[in-house]
Design an enzyme around this catalytic site. Structure first.
Site, PDB file in Angstrom:
ATOM      1  CE1 TYR A 106      -3.494   2.777   0.410  1.00 47.21           C
ATOM      2  CE2 TYR A 106      -2.212   3.397   2.352  1.00 47.21           C
ATOM      3  CZ  TYR A 106      -3.200   3.685   1.420  1.00 47.21           C
ATOM      4  OH  TYR A 106      -3.879   4.877   1.490  1.00 47.21           O
ATOM      5  CE  LYS A 129      -2.674   6.846  -1.747  1.00 47.22           C
ATOM      6  NZ  LYS A 129      -3.897   7.080  -2.545  1.00 47.22           N
TER       7      LYS A 129
HETATM    8  N1  LIG Z   1      -8.703   6.144   4.980  1.00 45.77           N
HETATM    9  C1  LIG Z   1      -7.610   6.790   5.341  1.00 45.77           C
HETATM   10  O1  LIG Z   1      -7.292   6.902   6.540  1.00 45.77           O
HETATM   11  C2  LIG Z   1      -6.733   7.417   4.295  1.00 45.77           C
HETATM   12  C3  LIG Z   1      -7.004   7.311   2.934  1.00 45.77           C
HETATM   13  N2  LIG Z   1      -6.176   7.909   2.021  1.00 45.77           N
HETATM   14  C4  LIG Z   1      -6.434   7.854   0.592  1.00 45.77           C
HETATM   15  O2  LIG Z   1      -7.715   8.410   0.357  1.00 45.77           O
HETATM   16  C5  LIG Z   1      -8.315   7.794  -0.769  1.00 45.77           C
HETATM   17  C6  LIG Z   1      -9.714   7.354  -0.397  1.00 45.77           C
HETATM   18  O3  LIG Z   1      -9.605   6.418   0.655  1.00 45.77           O
HETATM   19  P1  LIG Z   1     -10.884   5.907   1.458  1.00 45.77           P
HETATM   20  O4  LIG Z   1     -12.022   6.781   1.174  1.00 45.77           O
HETATM   21  O5  LIG Z   1     -10.465   5.671   2.845  1.00 45.77           O
HETATM   22  O6  LIG Z   1     -11.084   4.491   0.771  1.00 45.77           O
HETATM   23  P2  LIG Z   1     -12.413   3.796   0.212  1.00 45.77           P
HETATM   24  O7  LIG Z   1     -12.059   2.401  -0.046  1.00 45.77           O
HETATM   25  O8  LIG Z   1     -13.557   4.076   1.123  1.00 45.77           O
HETATM   26  O9  LIG Z   1     -12.649   4.582  -1.138  1.00 45.77           O
HETATM   27  C7  LIG Z   1     -11.974   4.300  -2.305  1.00 45.77           C
HETATM   28  C8  LIG Z   1     -12.954   4.345  -3.453  1.00 45.77           C
HETATM   29  O10 LIG Z   1     -12.228   4.041  -4.643  1.00 45.77           O
HETATM   30  C9  LIG Z   1     -13.014   3.157  -5.387  1.00 45.77           C
HETATM   31  N3  LIG Z   1     -12.174   2.314  -6.234  1.00 45.77           N
HETATM   32  C10 LIG Z   1     -11.356   1.313  -5.837  1.00 45.77           C
HETATM   33  N4  LIG Z   1     -10.803   0.733  -6.894  1.00 45.77           N
HETATM   34  C11 LIG Z   1     -11.273   1.371  -7.983  1.00 45.77           C
HETATM   35  C12 LIG Z   1     -11.070   1.217  -9.364  1.00 45.77           C
HETATM   36  N5  LIG Z   1     -10.289   0.252  -9.850  1.00 45.77           N
HETATM   37  N6  LIG Z   1     -11.702   2.055 -10.203  1.00 45.77           N
HETATM   38  C13 LIG Z   1     -12.541   3.026  -9.716  1.00 45.77           C
HETATM   39  N7  LIG Z   1     -12.779   3.198  -8.428  1.00 45.77           N
HETATM   40  C14 LIG Z   1     -12.149   2.375  -7.565  1.00 45.77           C
HETATM   41  C15 LIG Z   1     -13.766   2.312  -4.389  1.00 45.77           C
HETATM   42  O11 LIG Z   1     -14.915   1.694  -4.957  1.00 45.77           O
HETATM   43  C16 LIG Z   1     -14.076   3.312  -3.311  1.00 45.77           C
HETATM   44  O12 LIG Z   1     -15.330   3.904  -3.537  1.00 45.77           O
HETATM   45  C17 LIG Z   1      -7.405   6.654  -1.182  1.00 45.77           C
HETATM   46  O13 LIG Z   1      -6.657   7.062  -2.304  1.00 45.77           O
HETATM   47  C18 LIG Z   1      -6.506   6.455   0.026  1.00 45.77           C
HETATM   48  O14 LIG Z   1      -5.254   5.979  -0.355  1.00 45.77           O
HETATM   49  C19 LIG Z   1      -5.098   8.660   2.431  1.00 45.77           C
HETATM   50  C20 LIG Z   1      -4.803   8.793   3.741  1.00 45.77           C
HETATM   51  C21 LIG Z   1      -5.593   8.183   4.785  1.00 45.77           C
HETATM   52  C1  LIG Z   2      -2.840  -3.270  17.025  1.00 44.59           C
HETATM   53  C2  LIG Z   2      -4.285  -2.886  17.096  1.00 44.59           C
HETATM   54  C3  LIG Z   2      -4.711  -2.879  18.531  1.00 44.59           C
HETATM   55  O1  LIG Z   2      -5.899  -2.256  18.858  1.00 44.59           O
HETATM   56  C4  LIG Z   2      -4.523  -1.546  16.456  1.00 44.59           C
HETATM   57  C5  LIG Z   2      -4.440  -1.632  14.958  1.00 44.59           C
HETATM   58  C6  LIG Z   2      -4.747  -0.293  14.363  1.00 44.59           C
HETATM   59  C7  LIG Z   2      -4.533  -0.272  12.864  1.00 44.59           C
HETATM   60  C8  LIG Z   2      -5.613  -1.092  12.202  1.00 44.59           C
HETATM   61  C9  LIG Z   2      -4.461   1.156  12.361  1.00 44.59           C
HETATM   62  C10 LIG Z   2      -3.317   1.922  13.032  1.00 44.59           C
HETATM   63  C11 LIG Z   2      -2.863   2.978  12.068  1.00 44.59           C
HETATM   64  C12 LIG Z   2      -3.834   2.911  10.927  1.00 44.59           C
HETATM   65  C13 LIG Z   2      -3.406   3.447   9.555  1.00 44.59           C
HETATM   66  C14 LIG Z   2      -2.976   4.898   9.643  1.00 44.59           C
HETATM   67  O2  LIG Z   2      -4.013   5.683  10.209  1.00 44.59           O
HETATM   68  C15 LIG Z   2      -2.583   5.485   8.337  1.00 44.59           C
HETATM   69  C16 LIG Z   2      -3.344   5.069   7.162  1.00 44.59           C
HETATM   70  C17 LIG Z   2      -3.238   5.827   6.057  1.00 44.59           C
HETATM   71  C18 LIG Z   2      -3.829   5.462   4.846  1.00 44.59           C
HETATM   72  O3  LIG Z   2      -3.536   6.058   3.819  1.00 44.59           O
HETATM   73  C19 LIG Z   2      -4.785   4.340   4.805  1.00 44.59           C
HETATM   74  C20 LIG Z   2      -5.208   3.847   6.153  1.00 44.59           C
HETATM   75  C21 LIG Z   2      -4.057   3.745   7.142  1.00 44.59           C
HETATM   76  C22 LIG Z   2      -3.063   2.732   6.560  1.00 44.59           C
HETATM   77  C23 LIG Z   2      -4.550   3.320   8.536  1.00 44.59           C
HETATM   78  C24 LIG Z   2      -5.077   1.859   8.515  1.00 44.59           C
HETATM   79  C25 LIG Z   2      -5.374   1.297   9.909  1.00 44.59           C
HETATM   80  C26 LIG Z   2      -4.198   1.421  10.858  1.00 44.59           C
HETATM   81  C27 LIG Z   2      -3.057   0.546  10.378  1.00 44.59           C
END
Ligand SMILES: NC(=O)C1=CN([C@@H]2O[C@H](COP(=O)(O)OP(=O)(O)OC[C@H]3O[C@@H](n4cnc5c(N)ncnc54)[C@H](O)[C@@H]3O)[C@@H](O)[C@H]2O)C=CC1
Ligand SMILES: C[C@@H](CO)CCC[C@@H](C)[C@H]1CC[C@H]2[C@@H]3[C@H](O)CC4=CC(=O)CC[C@]4(C)[C@H]3CC[C@]12C
Length: 369
Positions: A159, A163
């Site tokens: 992952y 990214k």
């Molecule tokens: N959730 C988090 O804590 C973080 C997320 N991100 C980034 O933010 C973005 C959104 O993440 P989330 O909303 O958490 O994930 P999510 O899984 O909820 O949303 C991702 C969306 O992309 C769509 N998708 C996946 N594969 C696809 C494909 N082949 N073609 C078209 N659409 C596709 C999915 O259907 C989904 O709706 C991602 O790029 C992720 O890397 C960055 C930092 C933290």
């Molecule tokens: C050992 C467990 C005991 O309770 C706790 C496990 C927590 C994990 C599932 C999360 C801890 C840190 C998270 C990640 C972090 O917030 C940064 C992220 C950035 C992204 O771009 C995608 C999501 C994630 C990788 C996020 C995923 C869940 C954790 C690994």
């Protein structure tokens, strides 16, 4: 400057617009972007909630498509002024193969860039991640760092590797000539761990706590700080950066911005308790109940079980060596680059972010009964 001739003239495309973050970006654009004429939402899986958006003044176009298919991406991008590329495979639990993660996150991003170049779209915002920087495989802390803080970014997990590669492609594409001869302007936002309404992992922790009789057991020392940001503020930053990129291309083009707000610095578990506590869960222990070596052993065991069970079922628990390392390494950002470059201030205070998230968890509880 937003001149009146441009009012309601712009076409935006949000890839991944039906995901956790994507839905918030879509709703925020509709609320906060007065220049919007058409909003295209491109996703592999379209949500039923899109229907309710189609009755408003902005034309909402839902496009079911796959970012790995260059022709589908090009068709969706053609005629868009701005692309917000948030689609991605977020998998740190081993649900998907490394090849698929690469294909979606890297090749998908390449397809988006090429579509912009071929069709003449000039502005591209990429949702990157703090994971592009760290925590690294050495578990070195990143304490209140900013975009210029030196840090050894070394990754092995598919992952963060994907990214990092995708972000590099986006930044390198800044300045490329698009159809018509004008330069492409790109930038990348790096959110820390996002929380808020729709956060699947929060939901999983909540259900786990309910199964354990209203308790969660501390596994991570309270002293390990983990950066978190409210989804509404991440969405707001996307809207703002997309708008300002069109006016401050020289300053913002090719730049990265951490995505931050005023959420407090806490351990991953203590932070989750800000929401799960008011919903009736309790975090047991002031110190981790299991020694680190035992957690590591259990995490390794989970990897083995995942491998053994793969022919029969998908076993993908929250705990694995990577997530344990993530949760156990301090990684927090403290920066004002987005404020300086494009006037970003969080739209939601910490209190409001917390209240909204608690309300959502309570609704999850209600719907589960
Ligand atoms: N959730 C988090 O804590 C973080 C997320 N991100 C980034 O933010 C973005 C959104 O993440 P989330 O909303 O958490 O994930 P999510 O899984 O909820 O949303 C991702 C969306 O992309 C769509 N998708 C996946 N594969 C696809 C494909 N082949 N073609 C078209 N659409 C596709 C999915 O259907 C989904 O709706 C991602 O790029 C992720 O890397 C960055 C930092 C933290
Ligand atoms: C050992 C467990 C005991 O309770 C706790 C496990 C927590 C994990 C599932 C999360 C801890 C840190 C998270 C990640 C972090 O917030 C940064 C992220 C950035 C992204 O771009 C995608 C999501 C994630 C990788 C996020 C995923 C869940 C954790 C690994």
């Amino acid at each position: 400057m937003a001149d009146s001739a441009q009012a309601q003239k712009l076409v935006y495309l949000v890839t991944g617009g039906c995901g956790f973050l994507g839905e918030h970006v879509v709703r925020m654009l509709l609320q906060q972007e007065p220049q919007l004429r058409e909003l295209r939402i491109f996703d592999l899986h379209l949500g039923p909630w899109l229907e309710e958006l189609k009755t408003g003044p902005v034309q909402v176009t839902a496009i079911q498509g796959d970012v790995t298919q260059a022709h589908e991406v090009a068709a969706a991008v053609a005629g868009a002024h701005v692309v917000i590329h948030t689609a991605g495979l977020v998998d740190v639990f081993g649900k998907t193969s490394p090849e698929t993660i690469h294909e979606v996150n890297v090749q998908g991003t390449r397809n988006v860039i090429e579509a912009c170049v071929q069709t003449g779209t000039r502005f591209l915002v990429y949702t990157s991640s703090m994971e592009v920087v760290g925590p690294n495989i050495k578990g070195q802390p990143f304490y209140r760092g900013n975009e210029n803080t030196p840090y050894e970014a070394v990754h092995r997990h598919p992952y963060p590797c994907s990214k990092a590669l995708a972000e590099q492609l986006v930044l390198e594409a800044n300045g490329r000539k698009v159809l018509g001869g004008l330069p492409l302007v790109t930038c990348a936002l790096r959110p820390t761990g996002i929380y808020g309404e729709g956060h699947q992992i929060m939901r999983d922790f909540y259900h786990q706590g309910l199964r354990l009789g209203g308790r969660l057991f501390r596994a991570i020392p309270a002293s390990v700080e983990h950066g978190r940001v409210y989804v509404g503020n991440v969405a707001w930053m996307h809207v703002l950066v997309a708008r300002e990129l069109q006016h401050r291309a020289a300053l913002m083009g090719g730049q990265v911005y951490f995505c931050y707000d005023n959420s407090p610095y806490k351990s991953y578990e203590d932070f989750n308790m800000e929401f799960l506590g008011p919903c009736g869960l309790r975090l047991v222990g002031t110190r981790p109940l299991l020694p680190y070596w035992l957690l590591l052993f259990l995490a390794a065991l989970n990897v083995l079980l995942q491998w053994l069970l793969r022919p029969l079922l998908l076993y993908a628990p929250l705990l694995n060596p990577y997530t344990l390392a993530m949760a156990n390494t301090t990684f927090t950002v403290s920066t004002d680059k987005a404020r300086r470059h494009f006037g970003y201030e969080p739209l939601f205070s910490w209190e409001e972010s917390r209240t909204r998230t608690i309300r959502w968890v309570q609704a999850v509880e209600g719907s589960a009964q």
